[in-house]
Enzyme design. Structure first.
Site, PDB file in Angstrom:
ATOM      1  NE  ARG A   1     -34.313 -55.075  95.834  1.00  0.00           N
ATOM      2  CZ  ARG A   1     -33.995 -55.146  94.497  1.00  0.00           C
ATOM      3  NH1 ARG A   1     -34.069 -53.950  93.817  1.00  0.00           N
ATOM      4  NH2 ARG A   1     -34.264 -56.088  93.766  1.00  0.00           N
TER       5      ARG A   1
ATOM      6  CB  ILE B   1     -44.719 -53.298  96.445  1.00  0.00           C
ATOM      7  CG1 ILE B   1     -45.198 -52.337  95.322  1.00  0.00           C
ATOM      8  CG2 ILE B   1     -45.993 -53.983  97.190  1.00  0.00           C
ATOM      9  CD1 ILE B   1     -46.012 -52.726  94.333  1.00  0.00           C
TER      10      ILE B   1
ATOM     11  CG  ASN C   1     -44.176 -58.119  96.901  1.00  0.00           C
ATOM     12  OD1 ASN C   1     -44.718 -57.273  96.433  1.00  0.00           O
ATOM     13  ND2 ASN C   1     -42.662 -57.789  97.255  1.00  0.00           N
ATOM     14  CB  ALA C   2     -40.745 -62.183  95.379  1.00  0.00           C
TER      15      ALA C   2
ATOM     16  CE1 TYR D   1     -44.344 -58.302  86.698  1.00  0.00           C
ATOM     17  CE2 TYR D   1     -46.393 -57.176  85.827  1.00  0.00           C
ATOM     18  CZ  TYR D   1     -45.426 -57.493  86.699  1.00  0.00           C
ATOM     19  OH  TYR D   1     -45.715 -56.809  88.046  1.00  0.00           O
TER      20      TYR D   1
HETATM   21  N1  CAA Z   1     -48.599 -49.415  72.793  1.00  0.00           N
HETATM   22  C1  CAA Z   1     -48.767 -49.259  71.595  1.00  0.00           C
HETATM   23  N2  CAA Z   1     -47.667 -49.266  70.821  1.00  0.00           N
HETATM   24  C2  CAA Z   1     -46.368 -49.096  71.642  1.00  0.00           C
HETATM   25  C3  CAA Z   1     -46.383 -49.138  72.993  1.00  0.00           C
HETATM   26  C4  CAA Z   1     -47.460 -49.180  73.520  1.00  0.00           C
HETATM   27  N3  CAA Z   1     -47.834 -49.308  74.888  1.00  0.00           N
HETATM   28  N4  CAA Z   1     -44.996 -49.182  73.671  1.00  0.00           N
HETATM   29  C5  CAA Z   1     -44.271 -49.170  72.154  1.00  0.00           C
HETATM   30  N5  CAA Z   1     -45.004 -48.935  71.183  1.00  0.00           N
HETATM   31  C6  CAA Z   1     -44.427 -48.994  69.778  1.00  0.00           C
HETATM   32  C7  CAA Z   1     -43.550 -47.967  69.731  1.00  0.00           C
HETATM   33  O1  CAA Z   1     -44.052 -46.630  69.470  1.00  0.00           O
HETATM   34  C8  CAA Z   1     -42.997 -48.616  68.460  1.00  0.00           C
HETATM   35  O2  CAA Z   1     -43.635 -48.022  67.276  1.00  0.00           O
HETATM   36  P1  CAA Z   1     -42.757 -47.604  65.842  1.00  0.00           P
HETATM   37  O3  CAA Z   1     -42.090 -48.937  65.558  1.00  0.00           O
HETATM   38  O4  CAA Z   1     -44.058 -47.540  64.948  1.00  0.00           O
HETATM   39  O5  CAA Z   1     -41.964 -46.527  66.277  1.00  0.00           O
HETATM   40  C9  CAA Z   1     -42.761 -50.102  68.588  1.00  0.00           C
HETATM   41  O6  CAA Z   1     -43.948 -50.252  69.340  1.00  0.00           O
HETATM   42  C10 CAA Z   1     -41.575 -50.425  69.024  1.00  0.00           C
HETATM   43  O7  CAA Z   1     -41.878 -51.830  69.157  1.00  0.00           O
HETATM   44  P2  CAA Z   1     -40.177 -52.781  69.342  1.00  0.00           P
HETATM   45  O8  CAA Z   1     -40.976 -54.274  69.273  1.00  0.00           O
HETATM   46  O9  CAA Z   1     -39.150 -52.481  68.543  1.00  0.00           O
HETATM   47  O10 CAA Z   1     -40.346 -52.740  71.145  1.00  0.00           O
HETATM   48  P3  CAA Z   1     -39.025 -52.163  71.730  1.00  0.00           P
HETATM   49  O11 CAA Z   1     -37.851 -53.076  71.442  1.00  0.00           O
HETATM   50  O12 CAA Z   1     -38.807 -50.507  71.138  1.00  0.00           O
HETATM   51  O13 CAA Z   1     -39.735 -52.123  73.371  1.00  0.00           O
HETATM   52  C11 CAA Z   1     -41.067 -52.399  74.977  1.00  0.00           C
HETATM   53  C12 CAA Z   1     -40.826 -51.891  73.590  1.00  0.00           C
HETATM   54  C13 CAA Z   1     -39.895 -53.034  75.525  1.00  0.00           C
HETATM   55  C14 CAA Z   1     -42.329 -52.953  75.261  1.00  0.00           C
HETATM   56  C15 CAA Z   1     -40.813 -50.674  75.691  1.00  0.00           C
HETATM   57  O14 CAA Z   1     -41.489 -49.878  75.069  1.00  0.00           O
HETATM   58  C16 CAA Z   1     -41.261 -50.848  77.137  1.00  0.00           C
HETATM   59  O15 CAA Z   1     -40.378 -51.375  78.040  1.00  0.00           O
HETATM   60  N6  CAA Z   1     -42.373 -50.552  77.395  1.00  0.00           N
HETATM   61  C17 CAA Z   1     -42.987 -50.750  78.787  1.00  0.00           C
HETATM   62  C18 CAA Z   1     -43.580 -51.504  79.023  1.00  0.00           C
HETATM   63  C19 CAA Z   1     -44.362 -51.557  80.489  1.00  0.00           C
HETATM   64  O16 CAA Z   1     -45.262 -50.975  80.790  1.00  0.00           O
HETATM   65  N7  CAA Z   1     -43.741 -52.261  81.695  1.00  0.00           N
HETATM   66  C20 CAA Z   1     -44.133 -52.065  82.884  1.00  0.00           C
HETATM   67  C21 CAA Z   1     -43.215 -52.516  83.790  1.00  0.00           C
HETATM   68  S1  CAA Z   1     -43.744 -52.016  85.509  1.00  0.00           S
HETATM   69  C22 CAA Z   1     -44.711 -53.541  86.018  1.00  0.00           C
HETATM   70  O17 CAA Z   1     -44.754 -54.357  85.194  1.00  0.00           O
HETATM   71  C23 CAA Z   1     -45.249 -53.269  87.305  1.00  0.00           C
HETATM   72  C24 CAA Z   1     -46.663 -53.803  87.195  1.00  0.00           C
HETATM   73  O18 CAA Z   1     -47.142 -54.570  87.659  1.00  0.00           O
HETATM   74  C25 CAA Z   1     -47.412 -52.395  86.764  1.00  0.00           C
END
Ligand code: CAA
Length: 241
Positions: free
Chosen positions: A12, A14, A82-83, A147
């Protein structure tokens, strides 16, 4: 004789693109998968690439799986680690199981797999190990202490093993994909994707799995023997290092 390539998580995302690109380049490919049997079956019937199910976090399962593949296809000359999984959470909410799961699959899995193939590669004085790390191991990512730690660990592992194997015809390299359009991105809330991720990709779009696969084929080639210990960033310009 075609060289044998093993791609973990190769049915699946990449991994599927990598498996297919290696097949098109003439390798005999085996793909592992963890649990999504339906997707693995569909992939196998679409591509005729054989898939094998085991948990790469389990050292003994890796040993048995590699033995099975080598018995039916031949020695593994190319290993693509990759996994990977995500369990995103800010640290103040992260549970121990979320931490453990990510380290176990994304980092222990690399050790578990490399350890099974390294003796054979050393004996044959040939090998290509390609670790799929991440932009988030290079720069860190809000919500990904687990991660980012695992993916940064993978980069250190890559360089250390590259040193150990440099004189033995074995290369070890890492690729750091940025945000690629796969199911893994479903874990990212849509508003986070639109607000905090897409605007930071200078190329202006998500990457495609095939754009990572192309680099794997490049590094897997015999002609790539002078490239080792390197990290190739493929992220649309999001992070330049
Ligand atoms: N930078 C700064 N602040 C951020 C932020 C960021 N990137 N993301 C969220 N926040 C802030 C929110 O705006 C919020 O602020 P307020 O409280 O002032 O409203 C606060 O952080 C929320 O914090 P919480 O601890 O309550 O977090 P949450 O439970 O809402 O969840 C999270 C946060 C799980 C990180 C969610 O934002 C998320 O899933 N983010 C994506 C993370 C990401 O990029 N993952 C990549 C997955 S793909 C991958 O990993 C493949 C690869 O190799 C690239």
């Amino acid at each position: 004789m075609a060289r044998v390539a093993l791609v973990t998580g190769g049915t699946r995302g990449i991994g599927a693109a990598v498996s297919q690109a290696l097949q098109s380049a003439g390798y005999l490919v085996a793909a592992t998968y963890a649990g999504n049997t339906e997707a693995a079956k569909a992939f196998a019937s679409r591509t005729s690439i054989s898939s094998y199910q085991w948990d790469i976090g389990d050292f003994d399962a890796c040993a048995a799986g590699v033995r099975t593949i080598e018995a039916s296809l031949g020695p593994i000359d190319i290993l693509v680690n990759n996994a990977g999984i995500v369990r995103d959470s800010t640290l103040h909410k992260m549970t121990r199981p979320q931490w453990d799961a990510v380290i176990r699959i994304n980092l222990d899995g690399v050790f578990n797999m490399c350890r099974q193939v390294i003796d054979g590669m050393r004996a044959r004085r040939y090998g290509r190990i390609i670790n799929i790390s991440s932009i988030n191991g290079q720069k860190g990512q809000f919500g990904q202490t687990n991660y980012s730690a695992a993916k940064a660990g993978e980069l250190g592992f890559t360089k250390a093993l590259a040193l150990e194997t440099a004189r033995l015809g074995i290369t070890v390299n890492a690729i750091c994909p940025g945000y690629i359009h796969t199911e893994m991105l479903d874990a990212v809330p849509q508003d986070v994707l639109e607000r905090s991720i897409l605007p930071h990709i200078p190329v202006g779009r998500l990457g495609r799995p095939e754009e990572i696969a192309r680099a794997v084929v490049f590094l897997a080639a015999e002609e790539a023997g002078f490239i080792t210990g390197s990290t190739l960033s493929i992220n649309g310009g999001q992070y330049m290092i």
